[in-house]
Design a protein around this motif. Structure first.
Motif, PDB file in Angstrom:
ATOM      1  N   THR A  15      37.597  33.551  45.603  1.00 56.17           N
ATOM      2  CA  THR A  15      36.314  34.248  45.514  1.00 56.17           C
ATOM      3  C   THR A  15      35.325  33.330  44.802  1.00 56.17           C
ATOM      4  O   THR A  15      35.399  33.128  43.602  1.00 56.17           O
ATOM      5  N   ALA A  16      34.409  32.751  45.589  1.00 58.49           N
ATOM      6  CA  ALA A  16      33.457  31.785  45.043  1.00 58.49           C
ATOM      7  C   ALA A  16      32.286  32.474  44.353  1.00 58.49           C
ATOM      8  O   ALA A  16      31.742  31.961  43.376  1.00 58.49           O
ATOM      9  N   VAL A  17      31.855  33.620  44.872  1.00 59.39           N
ATOM     10  CA  VAL A  17      30.825  34.449  44.259  1.00 59.39           C
ATOM     11  C   VAL A  17      31.376  35.875  44.240  1.00 59.39           C
ATOM     12  O   VAL A  17      31.780  36.406  45.276  1.00 59.39           O
ATOM     13  N   ASP A  18      31.385  36.480  43.048  1.00 60.30           N
ATOM     14  CA  ASP A  18      32.152  37.708  42.848  1.00 60.30           C
ATOM     15  C   ASP A  18      31.260  38.879  42.408  1.00 60.30           C
ATOM     16  O   ASP A  18      30.978  39.054  41.230  1.00 60.30           O
ATOM     17  N   HIS A  19      30.776  39.656  43.399  1.00 65.84           N
ATOM     18  CA  HIS A  19      30.003  40.872  43.135  1.00 65.84           C
ATOM     19  C   HIS A  19      28.849  40.629  42.142  1.00 65.84           C
ATOM     20  O   HIS A  19      28.711  41.327  41.136  1.00 65.84           O
ATOM     21  N   VAL A  20      28.030  39.646  42.456  1.00 69.09           N
ATOM     22  CA  VAL A  20      26.896  39.300  41.593  1.00 69.09           C
ATOM     23  C   VAL A  20      25.680  40.142  41.970  1.00 69.09           C
ATOM     24  O   VAL A  20      25.302  40.229  43.139  1.00 69.09           O
ATOM     25  N   SER A  21      25.068  40.750  40.966  1.00 71.22           N
ATOM     26  CA  SER A  21      23.815  41.486  41.147  1.00 71.22           C
ATOM     27  C   SER A  21      22.805  40.976  40.134  1.00 71.22           C
ATOM     28  O   SER A  21      23.128  40.803  38.956  1.00 71.22           O
TER      29      SER A  21
END
Length: 254
Positions: A15-21
């Motif tokens: 997972t390179a980008v994990d649920h970013v807000s």
């Protein structure tokens, strides 16, 4: 301007980008920081359309652009530069910039082959825009120089000019001060401020923390693909999770 909602990118089991807000405000200088491998460039690739997210939304001026093609995202008003400048070494500086404005023109293949009046008008418009952007970044004097004969700092400015030639509303700068000395860094910082003064919102990835802490209005910190902090430079500087993962105690304010 840019509203990121639960953005995720997976490559197999990674997972390179994990649920970013997060949210980037119009007219601000926004920064993405974090250790190597934190997911910063992948984040940029998702916003610019170089990669499609596994899930989540990227809302630009209210429209979800997640998964759109890079040219469509560029037309919507997002431009980017790269950590390593990608320029045509054996062409002039001006010729490298002419391509940037082509997405704002209407010529098609037949116009090019037949040298139609529309093609001639578009070529003139592209050349004028290239010259205008070269002046904006302070390099009018080297327009006829070959890229191979330019310095690293000049190449950074040329990359800025190429992105600006697309007439963007938001510019993503990937390590804009990488490989340049402190004096040259100051000049690039002034140029970033100039962009904002001309109604261009900026988001940058950078490892030079003194630069980031002095220039950014808002900072997002990534670690192992996840967001661990989001706020003003002062808030981020003193966040225990950020100090432990990335900055080190010497960056914390007393």
């Amino acid at each position: 301007m840019l509203d990121i909602r639960n953005l995720t990118k997976q490559y197999g089991g990674l997972t390179a980008v994990d649920h970013v807000s997060t949210v980037f405000e119009r007219g601000a200088i926004n920064a993405i920081i974090g250790p190597n491998g934190a997911g910063k460039t992948t984040f940029f690739n998702l916003v610019a359309g170089a990669a499609a997210p596994t899930s989540g939304e990227i809302r630009f001026e209210g429209k979800n652009i997640a998964g759109m093609a890079p040219d469509a995202i560029a037309r919507a008003g997002i431009a980017r530069t790269f950590q390593t400048t990608m320029l045509f070494e054996e062409s002039t500086v001006l010729d490298n910039l002419i391509v940037g404005h082509r997405l704002r023109t209407g010529s098609r293949l037949w116009d090019v082959l037949l040298h139609t009046p529309r093609h001639k008008r578009d070529e003139a418009a592209c050349r004028d825009k290239a010259a205008e952007m070269l002046d904006f970044v302070g390099l009018s004097a080297i327009g006829n120089h070959m890229i191979a004969d330019t310095s690293q700092e000049q190449r950074k400015r040329i990359a800025f000019a190429l992105a600006l030639a697309t007439e963007p509303k938001l510019v993503l700068l990937d390590e804009p001060a990488g490989g340049v000395n402190p004096g040259e860094t100051d000049g690039l910082v002034a140029l970033i401020h100039k962009m904002v003064e001309h109604d261009i919102t900026v988001c940058l990835i950078e490892h030079k923390m003194d630069m980031i802490m002095s220039i950014a209005d808002r900072i997002v910190v990534l670690d192992h693909g996840a967001k661990i902090a989001d706020g003003s430079p002062g808030e981020v500087r003193n966040d225990p999770a950020v100090i432990e993962a990335y900055l080190g105690a010497e960056h914390a304010q007393a």
